[in-house]
Design a protein around this motif. Structure first.
Motif, short mmCIF file in Angstrom:
data_model
loop_
_atom_site.label_atom_id
_atom_site.label_comp_id
_atom_site.label_asym_id
_atom_site.label_seq_id
_atom_site.Cartn_x
_atom_site.Cartn_y
_atom_site.Cartn_z
N ASP A 96 0.87 -1.18 0.00
CA ASP A 96 0.00 0.00 0.00
C ASP A 96 0.91 1.22 0.00
O ASP A 96 1.76 1.38 0.88
N ASP A 97 0.72 2.09 -1.00
CA ASP A 97 1.62 3.24 -1.13
C ASP A 97 1.19 4.43 -0.29
O ASP A 97 1.79 5.51 -0.39
N GLN A 98 0.15 4.25 0.54
CA GLN A 98 -0.32 5.34 1.38
C GLN A 98 -0.32 4.99 2.87
O GLN A 98 -0.43 5.88 3.70
N ARG A 99 -0.20 3.71 3.19
CA ARG A 99 -0.31 3.28 4.59
C ARG A 99 0.79 2.28 4.93
O ARG A 99 1.36 1.63 4.04
N LEU A 100 1.05 2.17 6.23
CA LEU A 100 2.02 1.22 6.73
C LEU A 100 1.28 -0.08 7.04
O LEU A 100 0.52 -0.17 8.00
N THR A 101 1.49 -1.09 6.22
CA THR A 101 0.79 -2.36 6.38
C THR A 101 1.42 -3.18 7.50
O THR A 101 2.65 -3.36 7.54
N ILE A 102 0.57 -3.69 8.40
CA ILE A 102 1.02 -4.53 9.51
C ILE A 102 0.29 -5.87 9.42
O ILE A 102 -0.96 -5.90 9.39
N ARG A 103 1.03 -6.95 9.35
CA ARG A 103 0.43 -8.29 9.31
C ARG A 103 0.09 -8.72 10.74
O ARG A 103 0.97 -8.93 11.56
N MET A 104 -1.21 -8.82 11.02
CA MET A 104 -1.67 -9.18 12.36
C MET A 104 -1.48 -10.68 12.57
O MET A 104 -1.81 -11.51 11.72
N THR A 105 -1.00 -11.04 13.72
CA THR A 105 -0.69 -12.43 14.02
C THR A 105 -1.95 -13.20 14.43
O THR A 105 -2.90 -12.61 14.98
N ASP A 106 -1.97 -14.51 14.16
CA ASP A 106 -3.03 -15.41 14.61
C ASP A 106 -2.61 -16.21 15.83
O ASP A 106 -3.34 -17.11 16.27
N GLU A 107 -1.47 -15.92 16.36
CA GLU A 107 -0.95 -16.68 17.50
C GLU A 107 -1.77 -16.39 18.75
O GLU A 107 -2.23 -15.25 18.98
N THR A 108 -2.02 -17.46 19.56
CA THR A 108 -2.74 -17.33 20.83
C THR A 108 -1.92 -17.98 21.93
O THR A 108 -0.98 -18.74 21.68
N VAL A 109 -2.33 -17.70 23.16
CA VAL A 109 -1.69 -18.28 24.32
C VAL A 109 -2.74 -19.04 25.14
O VAL A 109 -3.87 -18.56 25.31
N LEU A 110 -2.44 -20.23 25.59
CA LEU A 110 -3.36 -21.08 26.36
C LEU A 110 -3.38 -20.63 27.81
O LEU A 110 -2.37 -20.65 28.50
N LYS A 111 -4.57 -20.24 28.26
CA LYS A 111 -4.73 -19.81 29.65
C LYS A 111 -5.16 -20.95 30.55
O LYS A 111 -4.80 -21.00 31.73
N GLY A 112 -5.99 -21.91 30.02
CA GLY A 112 -6.46 -23.03 30.82
C GLY A 112 -7.34 -23.95 29.98
O GLY A 112 -7.65 -23.67 28.83
N ILE A 113 -7.75 -25.11 30.58
CA ILE A 113 -8.59 -26.09 29.90
C ILE A 113 -9.79 -26.42 30.80
O ILE A 113 -9.61 -26.80 31.97
N ASN A 114 -11.04 -26.30 30.28
CA ASN A 114 -12.27 -26.68 30.99
C ASN A 114 -12.65 -28.11 30.59
O ASN A 114 -12.72 -28.42 29.40
N THR A 115 -12.88 -28.99 31.56
CA THR A 115 -13.20 -30.41 31.30
C THR A 115 -14.62 -30.73 31.77
O THR A 115 -15.10 -30.17 32.76
N LEU A 116 -15.29 -31.68 31.03
CA LEU A 116 -16.65 -32.14 31.37
C LEU A 116 -16.69 -33.67 31.21
O LEU A 116 -16.89 -34.17 30.11
N PRO A 117 -16.54 -34.46 32.32
CA PRO A 117 -16.64 -35.93 32.23
C PRO A 117 -18.08 -36.33 31.91
O PRO A 117 -19.03 -35.87 32.55
N LEU A 118 -18.28 -37.22 30.91
CA LEU A 118 -19.64 -37.59 30.48
C LEU A 118 -20.34 -38.53 31.46
O LEU A 118 -21.57 -38.49 31.59
N PHE A 119 -19.58 -39.35 32.16
CA PHE A 119 -20.20 -40.32 33.06
C PHE A 119 -19.91 -39.99 34.52
O PHE A 119 -19.96 -40.86 35.38
N ALA A 120 -19.64 -38.74 34.77
CA ALA A 120 -19.41 -38.34 36.16
C ALA A 120 -20.71 -37.78 36.75
O ALA A 120 -21.56 -37.26 36.03
N GLY A 121 -20.90 -37.94 38.03
CA GLY A 121 -22.04 -37.36 38.72
C GLY A 121 -23.33 -38.13 38.48
O GLY A 121 -23.34 -39.29 38.05
N PHE A 122 -24.47 -37.51 38.77
CA PHE A 122 -25.78 -38.16 38.68
C PHE A 122 -26.16 -38.49 37.24
O PHE A 122 -26.87 -39.48 36.99
N ALA A 123 -25.74 -37.73 36.28
CA ALA A 123 -26.11 -38.02 34.89
C ALA A 123 -25.53 -39.35 34.44
O ALA A 123 -26.21 -40.18 33.83
N GLY A 124 -24.24 -39.58 34.75
CA GLY A 124 -23.63 -40.84 34.37
C GLY A 124 -24.24 -42.02 35.12
O GLY A 124 -24.48 -43.09 34.54
N LEU A 125 -24.52 -41.83 36.44
CA LEU A 125 -25.13 -42.90 37.23
C LEU A 125 -26.53 -43.22 36.72
O LEU A 125 -26.93 -44.39 36.62
#
Length: 690
Positions: free
Chosen positions: A645-674
């Protein structure tokens, strides 16, 4: 979201259990047993419960896009206009980048290396240092705020270490012009008073105004030539080295209106002067014990051509003896004092007296004129100087600094330094002088004189003058008012520093720069500047340093020895510095004379353009038509940058992310599995009951 397993039993056991269940189910289906599908479903649910399936959902944050901004703070950027332009453009660029929270700029000031003698603008080295801890995928681009004079630009096909645009914001103006002067070829050493050759040229960078340029050449501060030089053309210069030791040859060209800088309008060339052969005429009167001391000292120096005469046969003594039978020759007065007097660098009268009119009175006048015109005269006086045949009663008295009273002082004494002598470079720091009495042998007589002219640097008995130094016209005269120096040479009572003293006297008479009473010198070692001020007066005050960029700074001079003051400072610039103290000035070049920083000072867009074109970047000048600065807007782009672009400063935005945590859901845990397990087993019992 992904599906994972966290089995309660080992996978090998579950595999065996699954195989058994499959066989039982297959047998049940083959025999068409009632409720086979319910039993198979119950077994599958039990197997799934033991395998413990878990749904996992990652919690991630988007990483910022790193944009390094390299600000050129090299010496070519230190003109007042470029400093202002750089600062204003940097402030505008910060405002532009602050509008995008996901862009993280890294601002780096790229300066000359602190210890580099030949500094250059190394912006890409600063870039690689700034992004050394950043993954290439996070770099959105690089912005250079510079004048375009960059000395470490990689090749177009050379890998940068990241795939993002390179942008250049160029200070300065498109029609800049700068004139500089440089020495092309020059000798490092030169024989005193012999012709030397040097070549220099004037160079116009940018749009040249044309015409010739007047060049002023100075040697040790004195103008020796003014030449007209055509820019780009090599100009030869013939000159003579006037003295031994360090000589400063300065070239300067006037500053033109509109020049980028006048920093490189001057340059210097240091030339070490060497005396090929110093010619000394030693004339001794009647033979005495000290004659050998002078002769041995002068003969021990291979660079001295000594002509020695002892007057034993006056010219009026003609006895008719054939010339080929004479063991003595008549004193060649006319040849020495008329025809060849100017060939001698130093004339020494050692206990000489005008007995029997050996020299016509007119010749003493020739010697006086020789001194007035720049010659050197040393008089080592004894009792004859107080007699009626003293040379002080001839026309030579016009240049002698001390007139005898006609009396001799006959008493033992220790030669001592006077207050001036403790400061004078001829006598300062002589071995043994700092003790009381001096750690020297005694002398026993001296010539009494009227109050002398010049500087009395040594005193004898009752503080009477012993060694007097004086300048007469363009020449110099020294008088040693005793013939007892030979006692030091013979080691009487431990002797004394006769060799150092005699040599210093001779070198002072020959105008060695290191022995000047009032002198300001400066030397450079790497980036360190050492200033030395020699004076016979009181504290000379501060020294003023004028930097190549034009700014000035005052530094205090600290006394290191009597009459000697010094200062030392590490310089953050290179180039030609001017040092001033009182009415004394000197020049010194810090760093390499051919440093890349001064090879070209005009701004340019050409250096960054090829790299910017390849990476889809933009190179533009920040100077606006109204005298301000203009910084292009920022253009964030997802994915690869496909076009520039001859009028603007082009910046390539990154797609990189950082992992903060993982949420888990056991299918056969608790009353539903029983409940699911109870349902399938109850269904099995219900089917069996029908």
């Amino acid at each position: 979201m992904t599906l994972g397993f966290s089995p309660f039993l080992p996978w090998s056991f579950l595999a065996v259990l699954a195989a058994v269940m499959v066989l039982i189910a297959a047998f049940a289906f083959w025999r068409r047993i009632r409720g086979a599908w319910i039993r198979a479903l119950a077994a599958l649910c039990l197997l799934a419960a033991l395998a413990n399936p878990v749904f996992m959902q990652e919690d991630r944050d988007q990483l910022s896009t790193i944009v390094p901004v390299i600000v050129d703070r090299s010496q070519s950027q230190q003109t007042p206009e470029r400093i202002k332009m750089t600062n204003n453009a940097l402030a505008a660029l910060k405002d532009r980048l602050a509008q995008f929270p996901r862009i993280e700029p890294r601002f780096v000031d790229a300066k000359d290396p602190a210890e580099a003698e030949s500094p250059s603008t190394r912006l890409f080295a600063a870039l690689h240092t700034a992004i050394a801890d950043v993954p290439p995928a996070r770099i959105g681009g690089a912005i250079f705020l510079t004048d375009g004079q960059i000395h470490d630009i990689p090749g177009v096909n050379q890998a940068l270490g990241f795939d993002a645009p390179i942008h250049g914001l160029i200070t300065g103006h498109a029609d800049e012009f700068d004139r500089r002067i440089e020495v092309v070829r020059a000798p490092r050493f030169g024989i005193v008073n012999e012709d030397q050759q040097l070549t220099f040229r004037v160079v116009d960078d940018g749009k040249s105004p044309g015409g010739s340029a007047p060049v002023t050449v100075r040697m040790n501060g004195d103008e020796i030539a003014t030449l007209q030089a055509t820019p780009g053309q090599e100009i030869p210069l013939s000159f003579k080295v006037p003295r031994a030791g360090n000589n400063v040859l300065e070239f300067s060209v006037p500053e033109l209106p509109g020049e980028v800088t006048s920093t490189n309008n001057r340059t210097v060339q240091l030339i070490e002067g060497i005396r090929q052969n110093m010619r000394v005429l030693l004339i001794s009167g009647e033979p005495h014990s000290g004659e050998r001391a002078w002769r041995n000292l002068l003969k021990s120096d291979a660079s001295i051509d000594l002509v020695h005469f002892t007057i034993l046969r006056p010219p009026d003594k003609q006895d008719g003896t054939p010339v080929n039978e004479l063991s003595l020759i008549a004193f060649p007065t006319r040849e020495l004092f008329v025809d060849k007097i100017n060939d001698f660098d130093l004339i020494v009268f050692d206990r000489y007296q005008d007995r029997a009119n050996v020299l016509p009175m007119l010749y003493y006048d020739y010697i006086a004129q020789y001194v007035q015109n720049g010659g050197a005269l040393l008089v080592a006086a004894g009792p004859e100087h107080a007699s009626e045949s003293s040379i002080a009663l001839t026309p030579l008295s016009s240049v002698l600094p001390a007139a005898p009273t006609g009396q001799m002082i006959e008493k033992p004494f220790y030669p001592r330094l006077s207050d001036e002598g403790k400061k004078h470079p001829v006598t300062r720091g002589l071995d043994g002088a700092d003790q009381e009495p001096p750690h020297w042998g005694r002398w026993f007589r001296s010539v009494d004189v009227e109050p002398p002219q010049g500087q009395t640097v040594m005193v004898g008995a009752d503080n009477h003058p012993l060694l007097v130094l004086n300048r007469v016209g363009q020449g110099r005269v020294a008088m040693l008012l005793s013939d007892q120096g030979w006692l030091w040479a013979r080691g009487f009572e431990g002797g004394g520093p006769h060799v150092s003293l005699y040599r210093r006297i001779a070198h002072w008479l020959l105008k060695e720069p290191a022995l000047e009473e009032e002198a300001l010198t400066a030397t450079a070692s790497g980036r360190n500047l050492q200033i030395t001020r020699q004076t016979l007066g009181d504290n000379p005050g501060n020294a003023t340093i004028k930097y190549p960029s034009g700014r000035t700074e005052t530094v205090p001079l600290t006394q290191s020895e009597p009459g000697l003051y010094r200062a030392e400072k590490h310089m953050d610039e290179i180039g030609l510095f001017q040092i001033a103290n009182g009415n004394l000035t000197t020049l010194v070049h810090v760093g390499a004379v051919d440093a890349p920083e001064f090879k070209a000072m005009i701004s340019t867009t050409d250096t960054l353009k090829p790299l910017a074109d390849k990476t889809k970047g933009l190179v533009t000048r920040v100077a606006s038509n109204g005298g301000g600065v203009t910084v292009p807007p920022i253009l964030p782009v997802r994915g690869a940058v496909r076009s520039a672009d001859d009028q603007r400063l082009t910046i390539r935005m990154t797609d990189e992310t950082v992992l903060k945590g993982i949420n888990t859901l056991p299918l056969f845990a608790g009353f539903a599995g029983l409940a699911a397990l109870l349902f399938v087993f109850a269904a099995t019992w219900w089917r069996e009951g029908r």
